[in-house]
Structure formats: structure tokens, C-alpha cells
Design a protein around this motif. Sequence first.
Motif, PDB file in Angstrom:
ATOM      1  N   LYS A   1       0.804  -1.217   0.000  1.00 14.46           N
ATOM      2  CA  LYS A   1       0.000   0.000   0.000  1.00 14.46           C
ATOM      3  C   LYS A   1       0.843   1.275   0.000  1.00 14.46           C
ATOM      4  CE  LYS A   1      -3.912  -2.236   2.182  1.00 14.46           C
ATOM      5  NZ  LYS A   1      -4.848  -2.292   3.291  1.00 14.46           N
ATOM      6  N   ASN A   2       2.116   1.094   0.190  1.00 16.20           N
ATOM      7  CA  ASN A   2       2.960   2.286   0.240  1.00 16.20           C
ATOM      8  C   ASN A   2       2.978   2.999  -1.106  1.00 16.20           C
ATOM      9  OD1 ASN A   2       3.603   1.820   2.902  1.00 16.20           O
ATOM     10  ND2 ASN A   2       5.402   0.581   2.395  1.00 16.20           N
ATOM     11  N   GLY A   3       2.640   4.234  -1.044  1.00 12.76           N
ATOM     12  CA  GLY A   3       2.706   5.034  -2.258  1.00 12.76           C
ATOM     13  C   GLY A   3       1.535   4.867  -3.195  1.00 12.76           C
ATOM     14  N   LEU A   4       0.602   4.037  -2.805  1.00 14.70           N
ATOM     15  CA  LEU A   4      -0.554   3.833  -3.677  1.00 14.70           C
ATOM     16  C   LEU A   4      -1.626   4.865  -3.393  1.00 14.70           C
ATOM     17  CD1 LEU A   4      -0.869  -0.042  -3.768  1.00 14.70           C
ATOM     18  CD2 LEU A   4       0.247   1.494  -5.383  1.00 14.70           C
ATOM     19  N   LYS A   5      -2.239   5.288  -4.438  1.00 17.58           N
ATOM     20  CA  LYS A   5      -3.261   6.317  -4.315  1.00 17.58           C
ATOM     21  C   LYS A   5      -4.561   5.726  -3.798  1.00 17.58           C
ATOM     22  CE  LYS A   5      -5.348  10.124  -6.842  1.00 17.58           C
ATOM     23  NZ  LYS A   5      -6.297  10.163  -7.914  1.00 17.58           N
ATOM     24  N   LYS A   6      -5.237   6.516  -3.017  1.00 16.82           N
ATOM     25  CA  LYS A   6      -6.566   6.134  -2.538  1.00 16.82           C
ATOM     26  C   LYS A   6      -7.541   7.257  -2.873  1.00 16.82           C
ATOM     27  CE  LYS A   6      -6.817   4.378   1.600  1.00 16.82           C
ATOM     28  NZ  LYS A   6      -6.593   4.166   3.051  1.00 16.82           N
ATOM     29  N   GLY A   7      -8.787   6.979  -2.595  1.00 15.97           N
ATOM     30  CA  GLY A   7      -9.796   8.005  -2.814  1.00 15.97           C
ATOM     31  C   GLY A   7     -10.376   7.988  -4.211  1.00 15.97           C
ATOM     32  N   PRO A   8     -11.076   9.024  -4.519  1.00 19.42           N
ATOM     33  CA  PRO A   8     -11.790   9.086  -5.804  1.00 19.42           C
ATOM     34  C   PRO A   8     -10.867   8.924  -7.003  1.00 19.42           C
ATOM     35  CG  PRO A   8     -12.493  10.851  -4.358  1.00 19.42           C
ATOM     36  CD  PRO A   8     -11.328  10.197  -3.690  1.00 19.42           C
TER      37      PRO A   8
ATOM     38  N   THR B   1      -9.667   9.583 -10.756  1.00 22.67           N
ATOM     39  CA  THR B   1      -9.689  10.687 -11.725  1.00 22.67           C
ATOM     40  C   THR B   1     -10.081  10.138 -13.100  1.00 22.67           C
ATOM     41  OG1 THR B   1      -7.373  10.365 -12.355  1.00 22.67           O
ATOM     42  CG2 THR B   1      -7.814  11.811 -10.466  1.00 22.67           C
ATOM     43  N   PRO B   2     -10.537  11.001 -13.963  1.00 28.05           N
ATOM     44  CA  PRO B   2     -10.864  10.554 -15.324  1.00 28.05           C
ATOM     45  C   PRO B   2      -9.673   9.902 -16.018  1.00 28.05           C
ATOM     46  CG  PRO B   2     -11.756  12.747 -14.926  1.00 28.05           C
ATOM     47  CD  PRO B   2     -10.914  12.416 -13.735  1.00 28.05           C
ATOM     48  N   GLU B   3      -8.477  10.406 -15.728  1.00 27.47           N
ATOM     49  CA  GLU B   3      -7.290   9.819 -16.354  1.00 27.47           C
ATOM     50  C   GLU B   3      -7.092   8.379 -15.891  1.00 27.47           C
ATOM     51  OE1 GLU B   3      -7.355  12.823 -14.813  1.00 27.47           O
ATOM     52  OE2 GLU B   3      -7.428  13.977 -16.676  1.00 27.47           O
ATOM     53  N   GLU B   4      -7.290   8.167 -14.618  1.00 24.30           N
ATOM     54  CA  GLU B   4      -7.141   6.816 -14.076  1.00 24.30           C
ATOM     55  C   GLU B   4      -8.204   5.889 -14.666  1.00 24.30           C
ATOM     56  OE1 GLU B   4      -5.371   7.131  -9.590  1.00 24.30           O
ATOM     57  OE2 GLU B   4      -7.364   7.964  -9.923  1.00 24.30           O
ATOM     58  N   ASP B   5      -9.409   6.408 -14.738  1.00 23.69           N
ATOM     59  CA  ASP B   5     -10.484   5.615 -15.335  1.00 23.69           C
ATOM     60  C   ASP B   5     -10.131   5.221 -16.770  1.00 23.69           C
ATOM     61  OD1 ASP B   5     -12.055   5.632 -13.099  1.00 23.69           O
ATOM     62  OD2 ASP B   5     -13.336   7.297 -13.752  1.00 23.69           O
ATOM     63  N   GLN B   6      -9.596   6.191 -17.463  1.00 25.24           N
ATOM     64  CA  GLN B   6      -9.268   5.944 -18.875  1.00 25.24           C
ATOM     65  C   GLN B   6      -8.177   4.880 -18.981  1.00 25.24           C
ATOM     66  OE1 GLN B   6      -6.500   6.811 -21.045  1.00 25.24           O
ATOM     67  NE2 GLN B   6      -7.686   6.006 -22.780  1.00 25.24           N
ATOM     68  N   LYS B   7      -7.199   4.979 -18.125  1.00 30.63           N
ATOM     69  CA  LYS B   7      -6.107   3.997 -18.140  1.00 30.63           C
ATOM     70  C   LYS B   7      -6.638   2.597 -17.834  1.00 30.63           C
ATOM     71  CE  LYS B   7      -2.033   6.776 -16.879  1.00 30.63           C
ATOM     72  NZ  LYS B   7      -1.022   7.024 -15.822  1.00 30.63           N
ATOM     73  N   LEU B   8      -7.441   2.535 -16.819  1.00 32.20           N
ATOM     74  CA  LEU B   8      -7.968   1.230 -16.411  1.00 32.20           C
ATOM     75  C   LEU B   8      -8.857   0.642 -17.504  1.00 32.20           C
ATOM     76  CD1 LEU B   8      -8.304  -0.948 -14.254  1.00 32.20           C
ATOM     77  CD2 LEU B   8     -10.169   0.398 -13.272  1.00 32.20           C
ATOM     78  N   THR B   9      -9.730   1.471 -18.021  1.00 36.08           N
ATOM     79  CA  THR B   9     -10.639   0.999 -19.068  1.00 36.08           C
ATOM     80  C   THR B   9      -9.858   0.530 -20.299  1.00 36.08           C
ATOM     81  OG1 THR B   9     -12.316   2.562 -18.322  1.00 36.08           O
ATOM     82  CG2 THR B   9     -12.617   1.628 -20.497  1.00 36.08           C
TER      83      THR B   9
ATOM     84  N   ALA C   1      -0.950  -1.397 -16.022  1.00 36.19           N
ATOM     85  CA  ALA C   1      -1.768  -0.329 -16.605  1.00 36.19           C
ATOM     86  C   ALA C   1      -1.220   1.047 -16.281  1.00 36.19           C
ATOM     87  CB  ALA C   1      -3.205  -0.450 -16.114  1.00 36.19           C
ATOM     88  N   GLY C   2      -0.184   1.070 -15.485  1.00 36.52           N
ATOM     89  CA  GLY C   2       0.408   2.358 -15.131  1.00 36.52           C
ATOM     90  C   GLY C   2      -0.396   3.119 -14.111  1.00 36.52           C
ATOM     91  N   LEU C   3      -1.004   2.370 -13.199  1.00 38.09           N
ATOM     92  CA  LEU C   3      -1.829   3.007 -12.172  1.00 38.09           C
ATOM     93  C   LEU C   3      -1.185   2.858 -10.801  1.00 38.09           C
ATOM     94  CD1 LEU C   3      -5.264   1.629 -13.399  1.00 38.09           C
ATOM     95  CD2 LEU C   3      -4.659   4.058 -13.283  1.00 38.09           C
ATOM     96  N   GLN C   4      -1.234   3.903 -10.049  1.00 41.04           N
ATOM     97  CA  GLN C   4      -0.731   3.866  -8.677  1.00 41.04           C
ATOM     98  C   GLN C   4      -1.871   3.484  -7.738  1.00 41.04           C
ATOM     99  OE1 GLN C   4       2.637   4.412  -7.823  1.00 41.04           O
ATOM    100  NE2 GLN C   4       2.755   4.225 -10.049  1.00 41.04           N
ATOM    101  N   ARG C   5      -2.451   2.350  -8.047  1.00 47.39           N
ATOM    102  CA  ARG C   5      -3.609   1.902  -7.268  1.00 47.39           C
ATOM    103  C   ARG C   5      -3.411   0.460  -6.831  1.00 47.39           C
ATOM    104  NH1 ARG C   5      -7.987   5.353  -5.678  1.00 47.39           N
ATOM    105  NH2 ARG C   5      -7.958   7.123  -7.074  1.00 47.39           N
ATOM    106  N   CYS C   6      -4.113   0.116  -5.784  1.00 46.16           N
ATOM    107  CA  CYS C   6      -4.176  -1.259  -5.345  1.00 46.16           C
ATOM    108  C   CYS C   6      -5.026  -2.055  -6.346  1.00 46.16           C
ATOM    109  CB  CYS C   6      -4.811  -1.282  -3.968  1.00 46.16           C
ATOM    110  SG  CYS C   6      -5.305  -2.894  -3.386  1.00 46.16           S
ATOM    111  N   GLY C   7      -4.652  -3.292  -6.552  1.00 46.68           N
ATOM    112  CA  GLY C   7      -5.420  -4.118  -7.481  1.00 46.68           C
ATOM    113  C   GLY C   7      -6.866  -4.260  -7.070  1.00 46.68           C
ATOM    114  N   LYS C   8      -7.042  -4.307  -5.797  1.00 46.93           N
ATOM    115  CA  LYS C   8      -8.404  -4.413  -5.275  1.00 46.93           C
ATOM    116  C   LYS C   8      -9.223  -3.179  -5.628  1.00 46.93           C
ATOM    117  CE  LYS C   8     -10.381  -5.904  -0.881  1.00 46.93           C
ATOM    118  NZ  LYS C   8     -10.026  -6.233   0.499  1.00 46.93           N
ATOM    119  N   SER C   9      -8.558  -2.053  -5.509  1.00 45.04           N
ATOM    120  CA  SER C   9      -9.238  -0.800  -5.840  1.00 45.04           C
ATOM    121  C   SER C   9      -9.597  -0.770  -7.320  1.00 45.04           C
ATOM    122  CB  SER C   9      -8.337   0.389  -5.480  1.00 45.04           C
ATOM    123  OG  SER C   9      -8.946   1.609  -5.836  1.00 45.04           O
TER     124      SER C   9
END
Length: 362
Positions: A9-16, A18-26, A44-52
Amino acid sequence: MGRAPCCDKNGLKKGPWTPEEDQKLTAYIQLQGPGNWRSLPKNAGLQRCGKSCRLRWTNYLRPDIKRGRFSFEEEETIIQLHSILGNKWSAIAARLPGRTDNEIKNYWNTHIRKRLLRNGIDPVTHASRLDLLDLSSILSSALCNPSSLLTLSTLVGNTQALLNPDIFRLSTTLSSLKQENSDLFLQQLQEHQLCSSLLQNQAIPTLSSQSNQFQNQVELIPACTTTASTGPFLNQTTPLMLANVEGFSPNTTSTFSCQNSQENFVPLNEGLVSQPNFYCNNTTTTNPTVPELEEYSGFQSANNCYQNFSIDSVFSTRLTSPDPLNSPSTYVNSSSTEDDRECYSSLLKFEIPESFDIDDFL
DNA sequence: AACTTTTACAACCGCATCATT
DNA sequence: AAATGATGCGGTTGTAAAAGT
């Protein structure tokens, strides 16, 4: 063994998102397909947890998700399914195409649950939690002491904030029958010595002081002759609150029965409780149509008309539900034994005389 | 207009279950 | 059989927007 965290979880983004993140994930999922959630964020180049990422995809970005308000049909389905499945949101969602469990859960908590509460239904059990004991109390007091200093109108005035207006109409109407049935009530009240316990069991604070008055008055009631009812209990498994105007036609003897429903609990329909007393789905009847009543007609057993009006909820205790609604202050019933319930049910059996006109009542 | 409260909903968290090694 | 990982699920929280004062 200790459970490893789903990701660092270190360094991973939380919270809402962004459209950019949505676009990357999609874009990534459209290319690679869903799955491998652990490795997906990195790929996918996301600073997110896989669960998120999984949650974002399944609850929001998935193309087959239906957005917008729930339709009436969907809402009805949710209520029906919830009455059967409980908080099995994923199971409910599986039967609602385009809706996610999270969305249904949220909608339940923010809309349906509140509305059920407003209409006197326990959203956990789907049972009526109408404080019908108030009704029995009103009836008892009126019948115990026809010339009571504490008039029914006083009672009504003091309790109407607590009860459904239709309950009041019913209680008022029924109380008018007291002259014909008071002997029966008094007899049974005395036989079972239940007046005091019934009244002491009132848990609604605003009524408690009056209950003491009732009790005092009951103690002063002289012995009366009796015309004890011998009417049998009607069907003990009858769904709750499914009362029918046909059952109150002149010359009909109806029985108010209580049940020990903790074993035979039947989910309730909001409409039935919001208009709780007399309704029949039989289209040949002339009972007025009530919008909220129709709203959940799917819950009703079509064409099943019941002549007995069950006030099960008056006597049932729902100790198993963790919902705060089940606190004693909400469920006014505190009778704890089968015997009590049996006695109460006897108390509330009386005949509907010919003079009773259901049209007037409605 | 500013502040507070309520509402709605997205997102998170922890646990359970299933699959794989 | 046990350990570990992946995913699903339900409860809860956080927060933006709306409504109220």
C-alpha cells in the motif's frame, strides 16, 4: 498464518478516481480483459491497489452497468429479493442486470430502508413493526372502562403522532363497538389478569403514563357477565396483515387473532403496512385504491383475501435481529411467553357487528 | 452569503471462500 | 494437509452535492 495484504500500500493512491485513471484502467481492460488484479495496476500504469482497480471496474467502469435511478420494477424486485435473501447484495444484484451489489446496497440503505422505516416496516425482517400494541391498548382501555375519564379522543390526541392515521381510524371505529363486546373483553381481561401486564408492557414513553392510568382504572372495573367468544382462531399461518374488506361485510364474524410468528414469519409488503388494515387484491372489491398500496403489489398474494386480521406484530419479539429497531423502545411488545400471547389473542377476539360499515371506515 | 446538516454514492476495509501450489 | 494468493462479499467510511437555516 497472517494474511498478506493484497498489495503493497505504500505510495498507492486512494480516494476518488480521476478521469485519467479511469481511462487507463478501461483501456487496459479492453485490451487485456479483466483479471490478474494484482498485476494490473502496474501493467496499466496506475498507482492503485489491485483491489481498488477491481472495485472501480466492477462497480463503475464496466460497460454493462446500468446508470441512473432504479425503476419501480427494480425497486420492487430488490425488496422482494431482500425479504428472501437478506443482505446478500451480490445475490440480489445477480437478478438485476446492469446493477452492482454495491449500487443496490447503497440504494437500499439510502432509499428503500428509510422508506420502509417510515412506513413501519422493519427493513431487516420485513415485518411490520407498527406499534399495534397501542391499538390494543386503546381498545383495551376503551373496553375496560367505557365511561373512562380518559376518553378515547384523549388517547388519540396523545398518541396520533406515533401511529399510522389508518390505525387510528381503525381503533376509533373498533372502539365504537365496545358496547357490544365490552363484556367479553372484561371477562377475559379479568380471567387472565392481563390488563396490568399488558399496560405495563407499554414501552412507548408517551403512553406509559397513560398506561398507569389504564391500569388503575382497570383495577376498578367491576366484574361483568360474559358472553365469551367461542370462535376459533383462524388460520395461524395466514400472512400477516392481509386483511380484506370482504371480511368485514355485514353479518361477517371476523376474528382478530394474534400469532406466535417467530417461526412462521412472513415478509411484509410496505404497501400493506402503509395502508395496513384492509386491503384485498381482488379486483372485484370496491375498496379504494391507495397509491402506496399498489406500489408494492407484487408482494401480495393475488386474489387471496383473508377474513382475519392478524396483529402478530403486536406480540412478536424479534430478538434475533441486530437492528436497533428491535430495541425494546421500538418493539413495544414485551410479552415473553406463549401463554401471554395466547391470552392476548383471546383478548383481541371479538365480533364485527352488523352495524359496522366498512365503507364508512374506509 | 455563509454556515450547518443531510443525502447520495463511491470507495475502502476486513473477512470469507475458493483455487493453486 | 497446509500455506499462500486471488477474488468476492458485506459493512462501513469519506466526501461532494444538495438542502436547510
